[in-house]
Scaffold this motif. Structure first.
Motif, PDB file in Angstrom:
ATOM      1  N   UNK A  75     -16.222  19.919 -87.472  1.00 42.46           N
ATOM      2  CA  UNK A  75     -15.968  18.861 -86.408  1.00 42.46           C
ATOM      3  C   UNK A  75     -16.940  17.715 -86.416  1.00 42.46           C
ATOM      4  N   UNK A  76     -16.923  16.942 -87.421  1.00 40.66           N
ATOM      5  CA  UNK A  76     -18.144  15.910 -87.780  1.00 40.66           C
ATOM      6  C   UNK A  76     -17.851  14.859 -86.661  1.00 40.66           C
ATOM      7  N   UNK A  77     -19.168  14.530 -86.025  1.00 45.19           N
ATOM      8  CA  UNK A  77     -19.375  13.462 -85.044  1.00 45.19           C
ATOM      9  C   UNK A  77     -19.233  12.194 -85.662  1.00 45.19           C
ATOM     10  N   UNK A  78     -18.498  11.034 -85.460  1.00 48.07           N
ATOM     11  CA  UNK A  78     -18.811   9.754 -85.858  1.00 48.07           C
ATOM     12  C   UNK A  78     -19.852   9.027 -85.094  1.00 48.07           C
ATOM     13  N   UNK A  79     -20.865   8.880 -85.609  1.00 49.03           N
ATOM     14  CA  UNK A  79     -21.973   8.187 -84.976  1.00 49.03           C
ATOM     15  C   UNK A  79     -21.842   6.614 -84.785  1.00 49.03           C
ATOM     16  N   UNK A  80     -20.996   6.200 -85.626  1.00 49.63           N
ATOM     17  CA  UNK A  80     -20.944   4.820 -85.439  1.00 49.63           C
ATOM     18  C   UNK A  80     -20.436   4.286 -84.463  1.00 49.63           C
ATOM     19  N   UNK A  81     -19.454   4.861 -83.475  1.00 47.74           N
ATOM     20  CA  UNK A  81     -18.914   4.661 -82.253  1.00 47.74           C
ATOM     21  C   UNK A  81     -19.218   5.554 -81.172  1.00 47.74           C
ATOM     22  N   UNK A  82     -19.018   5.336 -80.096  1.00 43.83           N
ATOM     23  CA  UNK A  82     -19.003   6.332 -78.729  1.00 43.83           C
ATOM     24  C   UNK A  82     -17.825   7.470 -78.909  1.00 43.83           C
ATOM     25  N   UNK A  83     -18.039   7.963 -79.991  1.00 41.64           N
ATOM     26  CA  UNK A  83     -16.892   8.985 -80.304  1.00 41.64           C
ATOM     27  C   UNK A  83     -17.274  10.449 -79.925  1.00 41.64           C
ATOM     28  N   UNK A  84     -16.345  11.201 -79.412  1.00 42.38           N
ATOM     29  CA  UNK A  84     -16.415  12.546 -79.209  1.00 42.38           C
ATOM     30  C   UNK A  84     -15.651  13.744 -79.972  1.00 42.38           C
ATOM     31  N   UNK A  85     -16.386  14.753 -80.464  1.00 46.24           N
ATOM     32  CA  UNK A  85     -15.493  15.644 -81.229  1.00 46.24           C
ATOM     33  C   UNK A  85     -14.861  16.647 -80.452  1.00 46.24           C
ATOM     34  N   UNK A  86     -15.488  17.404 -79.267  1.00 39.93           N
ATOM     35  CA  UNK A  86     -15.095  18.458 -78.705  1.00 39.93           C
ATOM     36  C   UNK A  86     -14.981  17.862 -77.217  1.00 39.93           C
ATOM     37  N   UNK A  87     -13.816  18.138 -76.760  1.00 37.80           N
ATOM     38  CA  UNK A  87     -13.747  17.767 -74.944  1.00 37.80           C
ATOM     39  C   UNK A  87     -13.490  18.878 -74.475  1.00 37.80           C
ATOM     40  N   UNK A  88     -14.220  19.251 -73.377  1.00 43.44           N
ATOM     41  CA  UNK A  88     -13.852  20.265 -72.346  1.00 43.44           C
ATOM     42  C   UNK A  88     -13.690  19.744 -71.101  1.00 43.44           C
ATOM     43  N   UNK A  89     -12.274  19.922 -70.632  1.00 45.81           N
ATOM     44  CA  UNK A  89     -12.178  19.459 -69.324  1.00 45.81           C
ATOM     45  C   UNK A  89     -12.053  20.423 -68.298  1.00 45.81           C
ATOM     46  N   UNK A  90     -12.718  20.169 -66.990  1.00 50.48           N
ATOM     47  CA  UNK A  90     -13.035  21.019 -65.835  1.00 50.48           C
ATOM     48  C   UNK A  90     -12.492  20.621 -64.640  1.00 50.48           C
ATOM     49  N   UNK A  91     -12.245  21.345 -63.920  1.00 49.51           N
ATOM     50  CA  UNK A  91     -11.618  20.803 -62.490  1.00 49.51           C
ATOM     51  C   UNK A  91     -12.879  20.232 -61.482  1.00 49.51           C
ATOM     52  N   UNK A  92     -14.028  20.641 -61.675  1.00 48.33           N
ATOM     53  CA  UNK A  92     -15.272  20.310 -60.693  1.00 48.33           C
ATOM     54  C   UNK A  92     -16.502  19.865 -61.189  1.00 48.33           C
ATOM     55  N   UNK A  93     -17.233  19.121 -60.463  1.00 49.62           N
ATOM     56  CA  UNK A  93     -18.568  18.954 -60.971  1.00 49.62           C
ATOM     57  C   UNK A  93     -19.629  19.943 -61.102  1.00 49.62           C
ATOM     58  N   UNK A  94     -19.311  20.936 -60.291  1.00 49.68           N
ATOM     59  CA  UNK A  94     -20.207  22.215 -60.471  1.00 49.68           C
ATOM     60  C   UNK A  94     -19.902  22.898 -61.713  1.00 49.68           C
ATOM     61  N   UNK A  95     -18.538  23.155 -61.977  1.00 48.85           N
ATOM     62  CA  UNK A  95     -18.286  23.623 -63.424  1.00 48.85           C
ATOM     63  C   UNK A  95     -18.610  23.114 -64.372  1.00 48.85           C
ATOM     64  N   UNK A  96     -18.703  21.441 -64.305  1.00 47.53           N
ATOM     65  CA  UNK A  96     -19.024  20.778 -65.363  1.00 47.53           C
ATOM     66  C   UNK A  96     -20.531  20.895 -65.800  1.00 47.53           C
ATOM     67  N   UNK A  97     -21.317  20.945 -64.521  1.00 49.31           N
ATOM     68  CA  UNK A  97     -22.660  21.251 -64.849  1.00 49.31           C
ATOM     69  C   UNK A  97     -23.062  22.701 -65.374  1.00 49.31           C
ATOM     70  N   UNK A  98     -22.261  23.687 -64.850  1.00 49.75           N
ATOM     71  CA  UNK A  98     -22.357  25.169 -65.264  1.00 49.75           C
ATOM     72  C   UNK A  98     -22.018  25.373 -66.763  1.00 49.75           C
ATOM     73  N   UNK A  99     -20.925  24.832 -67.068  1.00 50.01           N
ATOM     74  CA  UNK A  99     -20.233  24.950 -68.345  1.00 50.01           C
ATOM     75  C   UNK A  99     -21.260  24.300 -69.648  1.00 50.01           C
ATOM     76  N   UNK A 100     -21.514  22.963 -69.097  1.00 51.27           N
ATOM     77  CA  UNK A 100     -22.681  22.393 -70.024  1.00 51.27           C
ATOM     78  C   UNK A 100     -23.961  22.964 -70.297  1.00 51.27           C
ATOM     79  N   UNK A 101     -24.286  23.463 -69.244  1.00 48.30           N
ATOM     80  CA  UNK A 101     -25.754  24.230 -69.219  1.00 48.30           C
ATOM     81  C   UNK A 101     -25.383  25.291 -70.222  1.00 48.30           C
ATOM     82  N   UNK A 102     -24.373  26.292 -70.211  1.00 51.54           N
ATOM     83  CA  UNK A 102     -23.982  27.321 -71.085  1.00 51.54           C
ATOM     84  C   UNK A 102     -23.895  26.779 -72.648  1.00 51.54           C
ATOM     85  N   UNK A 103     -23.329  25.844 -72.829  1.00 46.12           N
ATOM     86  CA  UNK A 103     -23.181  25.142 -73.913  1.00 46.12           C
ATOM     87  C   UNK A 103     -24.553  24.871 -74.573  1.00 46.12           C
ATOM     88  N   UNK A 104     -25.305  24.254 -73.706  1.00 44.69           N
ATOM     89  CA  UNK A 104     -26.710  23.938 -74.027  1.00 44.69           C
ATOM     90  C   UNK A 104     -27.666  25.110 -74.627  1.00 44.69           C
TER      91      UNK A 104
END
Ligand code: AMP
Length: 189
Positions: A75-104
């Protein structure tokens, strides 16, 4: 008794050493049932709908294969523009923070090579715009704020390769149907 059909170690699931080392540090000794079932399919590139209770280990189920594919260049990232390779959509900001922290946390052995950004409403948009400069490998986002950032050209979905709808049932019951449709229309078929 162990069943020969169900993988009982993360190594048997086909995960790479960088992830296995991190899972050992986190003391994940064995895959949960959803991890054993779904990780091999996601690594193989299949589309998947999975249902599991809170606490069943579903975040790692989608996060580990995504990290593996990114680190292997699939899943190569194109660094020439503001592109994203993998998108995880979540319903709440709490879940966004939690999932991003897990991924990191799961990315700890990639030496900063994988960029993950959390995007959600209720906070200043400027910091998120700055974080998205040069794009991201993984974005964890709530739908509304993501649409705002797309309209201001802070991010583009044209090169999304992997999409996760986390807690899809809750997103629909919270009334995100239209936002989801708008986002899907901006991604490759
Ligand atoms: P989740 O269902 O993704 O919210 O995960 C629930 C909790 O289980 C989180 O604290 C994870 O860190 C943890 N977890 C996930 N997979 C495993 C595993 N295989 N072994 C032990 N803990 C895990």
């Amino acid at each position: 008794m162990t069943s020969a059909a169900s993988p009982s170690t993360f190594t048997e699931l086909g995960l790479i050493p960088e992830l296995l080392a991190r899972l050992t540090e986190l003391e994940y000794t064995q895959p949960t049932p959803i991890q054993a079932k779904a990780i091999p399919s996601i690594l193989a590139g299949s589309d998947l709908i999975a249902g599991a209770n809170t606490g069943s280990g579903k975040t790692a189920t989608f996060a580990l294969p995504i990290l593996q594919k990114i680190s292997q260049g699939a899943l190569k990232r194109d660094t020439k523009g503001n592109y994203v390779s993998a998108l995880i959509l979540v319903p709440t900001r709490e879940l966004a923070t939690q999932v991003a922290n897990n991924v990191k946390s799961y990315s700890a052995h990639f030496n900063g090579a994988i960029k993950t950004v959390a995007v959600f409403g209720g906070v200043s948009v400027n910091t998120q715009m700055q974080a998205l400069r040069g794009g991201a490998d993984i974005i964890v986002a709530t739908p509304g704020r993501l649409l705002d950032l797309i309209s201001s050209n802070a991010i583009k979905l044209d090169k999304v390769n992997t999409l996760v709808l986390d807690e899809a049932d809750r997103m629909l019951s919270l009334g995100f149907t239209e936002e989801l449709a708008n986002l899907l229309a901006l991604m490759p078929a």
